[in-house]
Each structure stands twice: as structure tokens, then as C-alpha cells.
Design an enzyme around this catalytic site. Structure first.
Site, PDB file in Angstrom:
ATOM      1  N   HIS A 160       0.864  -1.185   0.000  1.00  0.00           N
ATOM      2  CA  HIS A 160       0.000   0.000   0.000  1.00  0.00           C
ATOM      3  C   HIS A 160       0.899   1.233   0.000  1.00  0.00           C
ATOM      4  O   HIS A 160       1.645   1.475   0.952  1.00  0.00           O
ATOM      5  CB  HIS A 160      -0.893  -0.026   1.245  1.00  0.00           C
ATOM      6  CG  HIS A 160      -1.926   1.054   1.276  1.00  0.00           C
ATOM      7  ND1 HIS A 160      -1.938   2.056   2.223  1.00  0.00           N
ATOM      8  CD2 HIS A 160      -3.000   1.284   0.482  1.00  0.00           C
ATOM      9  CE1 HIS A 160      -2.968   2.854   2.017  1.00  0.00           C
ATOM     10  NE2 HIS A 160      -3.631   2.407   0.966  1.00  0.00           N
ATOM     11  N   ASP A 164      -4.237   5.929   4.372  1.00  0.00           N
ATOM     12  CA  ASP A 164      -5.691   6.084   4.304  1.00  0.00           C
ATOM     13  C   ASP A 164      -6.200   6.741   5.581  1.00  0.00           C
ATOM     14  O   ASP A 164      -5.955   6.238   6.683  1.00  0.00           O
ATOM     15  CB  ASP A 164      -6.378   4.725   4.124  1.00  0.00           C
ATOM     16  CG  ASP A 164      -6.119   4.097   2.769  1.00  0.00           C
ATOM     17  OD1 ASP A 164      -5.692   4.831   1.855  1.00  0.00           O
ATOM     18  OD2 ASP A 164      -6.349   2.880   2.617  1.00  0.00           O
ATOM     19  N   HIS A 240     -12.939   7.868   2.647  1.00  0.00           N
ATOM     20  CA  HIS A 240     -11.618   8.082   3.224  1.00  0.00           C
ATOM     21  C   HIS A 240     -10.770   8.871   2.231  1.00  0.00           C
ATOM     22  O   HIS A 240     -11.109   8.973   1.053  1.00  0.00           O
ATOM     23  CB  HIS A 240     -10.928   6.742   3.556  1.00  0.00           C
ATOM     24  CG  HIS A 240     -10.414   6.007   2.365  1.00  0.00           C
ATOM     25  ND1 HIS A 240     -11.253   5.347   1.464  1.00  0.00           N
ATOM     26  CD2 HIS A 240      -9.146   5.815   1.897  1.00  0.00           C
ATOM     27  CE1 HIS A 240     -10.524   4.779   0.518  1.00  0.00           C
ATOM     28  NE2 HIS A 240      -9.240   5.050   0.755  1.00  0.00           N
ATOM     29  N   HIS A 242      -7.158   8.769   0.450  1.00  0.00           N
ATOM     30  CA  HIS A 242      -5.910   8.048   0.181  1.00  0.00           C
ATOM     31  C   HIS A 242      -4.884   9.103  -0.222  1.00  0.00           C
ATOM     32  O   HIS A 242      -5.079   9.843  -1.184  1.00  0.00           O
ATOM     33  CB  HIS A 242      -6.100   7.031  -0.944  1.00  0.00           C
ATOM     34  CG  HIS A 242      -4.819   6.355  -1.353  1.00  0.00           C
ATOM     35  ND1 HIS A 242      -4.290   5.289  -0.668  1.00  0.00           N
ATOM     36  CD2 HIS A 242      -3.954   6.617  -2.377  1.00  0.00           C
ATOM     37  CE1 HIS A 242      -3.156   4.913  -1.248  1.00  0.00           C
ATOM     38  NE2 HIS A 242      -2.934   5.706  -2.284  1.00  0.00           N
TER      39      HIS A 242
END
Length: 282
Positions: A160, A164, A240, A242
Site C-alpha cells: 500500500h 488512508d 476516506h 488516500h
């Protein structure tokens, strides 16, 4: 008829005048040397601060002493001053004055360089993405950090590349540094509505899954400007933000850039949460 007898100890008016002028010149030369002594001390202190403070702070190489104190090679610059009673004193003073003048030129150029670096440093400090893009009080939680996480759709473990931040739809999103908006669209796969800001100095930031924008491509923004609002567009499981940071085209961990608006305690808390290998939201 008049006769002048040259007797020992007898000075003509002309000789007395010349003697006074010579004594005055010697006095002036002595005063000049004292002033040069003072100037050399001051210049040495400036050079010391320049090398050991200013140039260190701006990560510039110090100027070597041999460059600062270099003399003049080649032809004899002081040939015309030779052959007089006080030639050695006159030549010595002129040499000191010439070297001192050269040192002042070197130091002046160095300070000009420092001024340019200071201006660039100020621009760099403003450009670095140094704040969290969502206010702490607006966060539901810090959902996922930079590193290996579980994909919410495939359940596979993958890297990732951002962070987030879980927050309600419509929560304000702020620019993390000064720069220019290069994208504000939804044409990049997976990001949904997203914004990219080019900060200069190799830095770029990305804000994805937005509900809507508050800026357009080409806008100039300052750190802390409102640029958009949290959403769940694109490849997103829940509302959310990112957030990604790039340096020279490579994604880097955004956690290293939150010194601008988090206390040490808040930073330690978000660092601990970001390191948990949980499930990401995108």
C-alpha cells in the site's frame, strides 16, 4: 653676496617641511595598518561564521583558507614602490591592503551565494508536503499506513503506497505544501476523483477518492489551502482520503512529513497506528 653653509644639524626650511610631511605620512601609514588589523579581525570572524554556520546550515561546502587568503602571483605588482627610504613599509602595507580587498570580494560573493541559498531554502521549506492533509479532529481513524496491507477486494497481501485517513464524506482536505495543481480529475485508474500537486524540488502529493474538488488544474496553492473533500469515488470501500507523497518520481512514506501540524504525542500515536498491518480501504 650671500653664502649658505651646510652645517651638521642645520636644516633648511624646505628640509623641515619635508621632514614634517614624512613624519605625517608615517603616522598615516601606521593608522592605516591599525585599521587593516581591525578589518582583518572582523573579516576573520565573518569568514568563521560563514564557513561554520551559514554554509553548514545550507549544506554548502566551506571556502578553503587558501582561497580566502590567496596572494597575487606573477609579476611584481609593487616595483614602482621600491627604492625609497620606507619602501619595505609601503610595499608591506600595499600587499596587506590588496589581500584584504581580495578577501572582502571573496566574502561578498559568498554572502551573495548564501542569500540565494536562503531564498531557495525558504521556497523548499514551503514546498515540502509537511502537514497532514486531514485535520486530526476530523478523523474517524487512521485506517491504513504505508507498507504491506490486505487488499479489501481481493484479500491478497500487497504493498500500500500511501496512507488512508477515514473521515465522513465531505470532510475538508488541505494541500500539504505550496505548489501547482497538475491534475484534478477522475481519469486515473482506481483513484476516482483525485488531485495531484507539483511542489517543486522533486516533491509531489496525491489526494484520492474525493467527493468533489475545490481547485482546478493550474491553480497555485499554499500549504493549508482547502483543495477538496473526502469521498469514496474510484476503487474505495468506504469514505476516506488516500494520500501519497512522491520524491523524484518515487513514492515515499508520507508519515515522515507530518511535522508541520502534529504534536510529538500525536505523531507517535499516528506512527504506531500506521505500522499496523491491517486492511486498506482501497
Amino acid at each position: 653676496m650671500l653664502f649658505f653653509i651646510n652645517l651638521p644639524g642645520f636644516e633648511t626650511p624646505k628640509e623641515k617641511t619635508q621632514a614634517r610631511e614624512l613624519a605625517n605620512l608615517e603616522l598615516q601609514l601606521d593608522l592605516l595598518n591599525k585599521k587593516m588589523n581591525e578589518a582583518e579581525v572582523v573579516l576573520h570572524e565573518i569568514a568563521d561564521r560563514d564557513n561554520n554556520l551559514y554554509r553548514v546550515y545550507f549544506e554548502a561546502n566551506p571556502i578553503p583558507d587558501e582561497q580566502r587568503k590567496a596572494g597575487f602571483g606573477g609579476i611584481n605588482r609593487y616595483k614602482d614602490l621600491e627604492g625609497f627610504d620606507n619602501s619595505s613599509l609601503i610595499v608591506s602595507s600595499n600587499k596587506r591592503l590588496d589581500i584584504l580587498t581580495k578577501q572582502i570580494v571573496v566574502q561578498s560573493k559568498s554572502l551573495d551565494e548564501i542569500a540565494i541559498m536562503a531564498e531557495e531554502k525558504e521556497e523548499l521549506l514551503a514546498a515540502i508536503p509537511a502537514i497532514q492533509p486531514v485535520n486530526n479532529e476530523d478523523l474517524t481513524r487512521m485506517a491504513s499506513g504505508y507498507g504491506y496491507r490486505t487488499d479489501p477486494f481481493t484479500k491478497a497481501r500487497k504493498f500500500h503506497f500511501g496512507m488512508d485517513f477515514t473521515a465522513p464524506r465531505g470532510t475538508p482536505v488541505y494541500a500539504s505544501g505550496d505548489g501547482t495543481v497538475t491534475r484534478a480529475d477522475n481519469s486515473a485508474s482506481g483513484y476516482g476523483n483525485h488531485i495531484r500537486i507539483e511542489h517543486g524540488f522533486g516533491y509531489e502529493s496525491l489526494y484520492a477518492h474525493l467527493y468533489k474538488y475545490n481547485v482546478k488544474r493550474g491553480y497555485k496553492v499554499k500549504r493549508g489551502d482547502l483543495i477538496g473533500f473526502v469521498g469514496s469515488t474510484g476503487r474505495s470501500e468506504a469514505p476516506h482520503l488516500h494520500y501519497e507523497v512522491f520524491k523524484d518520481g518515487e513514492r515515499i512514506n508520507p508519515i515522515n512529513f507530518y511535522y508541520g501540524n502534529l504534536s510529538p504525542e500525536e505523531f507517535a500515536d499516528i506512527l504506531k497506528k500506521s505500522q499496523a498491518e491491517n486492511q486498506s480501504l482501497d
